[in-house]
Design an enzyme around this catalytic site. Structure first.
Site, short mmCIF file in Angstrom:
data_model
loop_
_atom_site.label_atom_id
_atom_site.label_comp_id
_atom_site.label_asym_id
_atom_site.label_seq_id
_atom_site.Cartn_x
_atom_site.Cartn_y
_atom_site.Cartn_z
N ARG A 1 -20.25 -58.80 52.09
CA ARG A 1 -19.05 -58.14 51.28
C ARG A 1 -18.85 -56.52 51.91
O ARG A 1 -17.86 -56.10 51.82
CB ARG A 1 -19.23 -57.95 49.84
N ARG B 1 -30.95 -53.16 42.49
CA ARG B 1 -30.12 -53.30 41.46
C ARG B 1 -30.83 -54.62 41.02
O ARG B 1 -30.70 -55.22 39.93
CB ARG B 1 -28.76 -53.99 42.03
N ARG C 1 -18.43 -51.32 49.48
CA ARG C 1 -18.97 -50.89 48.18
C ARG C 1 -20.18 -49.92 48.31
O ARG C 1 -20.97 -50.41 49.12
CB ARG C 1 -19.38 -51.98 47.17
N LYS D 1 -20.22 -63.14 39.45
CA LYS D 1 -19.58 -62.94 38.10
C LYS D 1 -17.89 -62.60 38.26
O LYS D 1 -17.33 -62.99 37.37
CB LYS D 1 -20.33 -61.71 37.59
N ARG E 1 -25.50 -55.40 29.55
CA ARG E 1 -26.63 -55.40 30.52
C ARG E 1 -27.88 -54.94 30.13
O ARG E 1 -28.88 -55.03 30.81
CB ARG E 1 -26.36 -54.68 31.70
P1 AP5 Z 1 -18.96 -61.24 43.04
O1 AP5 Z 1 -17.97 -62.25 42.48
O2 AP5 Z 1 -18.52 -59.79 43.36
O3 AP5 Z 1 -20.34 -61.08 42.32
P2 AP5 Z 1 -20.88 -60.39 41.25
O4 AP5 Z 1 -22.08 -61.12 40.38
O5 AP5 Z 1 -19.63 -59.64 40.32
O6 AP5 Z 1 -21.71 -59.11 41.94
P3 AP5 Z 1 -21.72 -57.61 41.84
O7 AP5 Z 1 -22.07 -56.97 43.01
O8 AP5 Z 1 -20.26 -56.92 41.26
O9 AP5 Z 1 -22.47 -57.18 40.52
P4 AP5 Z 1 -23.43 -55.98 39.90
O10 AP5 Z 1 -23.73 -56.60 38.76
O11 AP5 Z 1 -24.16 -55.53 40.72
O12 AP5 Z 1 -22.19 -55.03 39.87
P5 AP5 Z 1 -21.43 -54.27 38.84
O13 AP5 Z 1 -20.02 -53.81 39.40
O14 AP5 Z 1 -21.39 -55.15 37.54
O15 AP5 Z 1 -19.45 -61.86 44.34
C1 AP5 Z 1 -20.49 -61.07 45.46
C2 AP5 Z 1 -19.98 -61.70 46.71
O16 AP5 Z 1 -20.31 -62.91 47.14
C3 AP5 Z 1 -18.25 -61.56 47.04
O17 AP5 Z 1 -18.15 -60.82 48.40
C4 AP5 Z 1 -17.90 -62.53 46.95
O18 AP5 Z 1 -16.55 -63.07 47.60
C5 AP5 Z 1 -19.05 -63.47 47.30
N1 AP5 Z 1 -19.28 -64.93 46.34
C6 AP5 Z 1 -18.92 -65.20 45.37
N2 AP5 Z 1 -19.17 -66.52 45.03
C7 AP5 Z 1 -19.63 -67.06 46.20
C8 AP5 Z 1 -19.97 -68.43 46.28
N3 AP5 Z 1 -20.16 -69.13 45.37
N4 AP5 Z 1 -20.51 -68.76 47.64
C9 AP5 Z 1 -20.57 -67.60 48.75
N5 AP5 Z 1 -20.11 -66.36 48.34
C10 AP5 Z 1 -19.65 -65.98 47.16
O19 AP5 Z 1 -21.99 -52.98 38.49
C11 AP5 Z 1 -22.18 -51.93 39.43
C12 AP5 Z 1 -22.96 -50.75 38.84
O20 AP5 Z 1 -22.31 -50.11 37.63
C13 AP5 Z 1 -24.42 -51.26 38.30
O21 AP5 Z 1 -25.40 -51.25 39.26
C14 AP5 Z 1 -24.48 -49.72 37.42
O22 AP5 Z 1 -24.70 -48.79 37.96
C15 AP5 Z 1 -23.03 -49.82 36.67
N6 AP5 Z 1 -22.68 -50.55 35.51
C16 AP5 Z 1 -21.96 -51.89 35.34
N7 AP5 Z 1 -21.83 -52.14 34.42
C17 AP5 Z 1 -22.95 -51.46 33.76
C18 AP5 Z 1 -23.34 -51.85 32.43
N8 AP5 Z 1 -23.05 -52.72 31.59
N9 AP5 Z 1 -24.37 -51.02 31.82
C19 AP5 Z 1 -24.90 -50.10 32.81
N10 AP5 Z 1 -24.44 -49.76 33.77
C20 AP5 Z 1 -23.43 -50.63 34.40
MG MG Z 2 -18.97 -57.67 40.13
#
Ligand code: AP5
Ligand code: MG
Length: 190
Positions: free
Chosen positions: A130, A147, A136, A16, A91
């Protein structure tokens, strides 16, 4: 025409953030990541960060009211007037309903929800890789599994929610970053 009020939906590690950054640059719209904003709040030691920190480290969701407040304030900024790419918000169905009424008050609607599908093995591989690069706190195997469980339980129902609204596009998130970007580009055509 290309949809410019967008949401990228998908499990942790689906790509994402990676794809949202590209779309933001390409279309000159802001990437709005509640995860990034919450991590910044934790790093800055604000009240929000203090309330979110332990939940994030466990892989649980931060309460809806806190996250909705953060997202609403960001969406109200001038640079989001012509479009935005939401990354990681909404979410839960409650967050999606809040977003809908927020946009509705300005006579706007979300134009596309791109749901990215990636298999679990790839998710774990990507996030453990990562962990070594970025460190992280939630990128360890136990928290990654939690997660994914939270995603299936609380976030995956949004796929049906946006399908019902007629704005869902399902995209294969496996393959290279460029391949996935091309599929998303196709899915945004209106
Ligand atoms: P990346 O692009 O970072 O993927 P992502 O989907 O953004 O993954 P996240 O780990 O950020 O998702 P998340 O939903 O767990 O975390 P968030 O920060 O939203 O890619 C991942 C890795 O893969 C990278 O190293 C990248 O380079 C690599 N990659 C990408 N594309 C690739 C490909 N095609 N091939 C190979 N490698 C690839 O949330 C974190 C926490 O915050 C949550 O757990 C929660 O506690 C809180 N939170 C955030 N938003 C909310 C909400 N709306 N409501 C409640 N709690 C929330
Ligand atoms: Mg992300």
């Amino acid at each position: 025409m290309i949809a410019k009020r967008l949401l990228l939906l998908g499990p942790p590690g689906a790509g994402k953030g990676t794809q949202a950054t590209r779309l933001a640059e390409r279309y000159g719209i802001p990437q709005i990541s509640t995860g990034d904003m919450l991590r910044a709040a934790v790093a800055a030691g604000t009240e929000l960060g203090r309330r979110a920190r332990a939940l994030m480290e466990r892989g649980e969701l931060v309460p809806d009211d806190l996250v909705i407040g953060v997202a609403a304030a960001r969406l109200a900024q001038d640079d989001a007037a012509e479009g935005f790419v939401l990354d990681g918000f909404p979410r839960t169905v409650a967050q999606a309903e809040a977003l809908r009424s927020l946009l509705d008050r300005s006579g706007l609607q979300l134009e596309r929800c791109v749901a990215m599908a990636v298999d679990e093995g790839a998710i774990v591989r990507r996030l453990l890789l990562r962990a070594r690069v970025e460190g992280r706190k939630d990128d360890n195997e136990a928290t990654i599994r939690e997660r994914m469980r939270v995603y299936r339980e609380q976030t995956a129902p949004l796929i049906a929610y946006y399908r019902t609204q007629g704005i869902l596009a399902e995209v294969d998130g496996m393959g290279s970053v460029d391949e996935v970007a091309r599929r998303i580009e196709e899915a945004l055509k209106t």
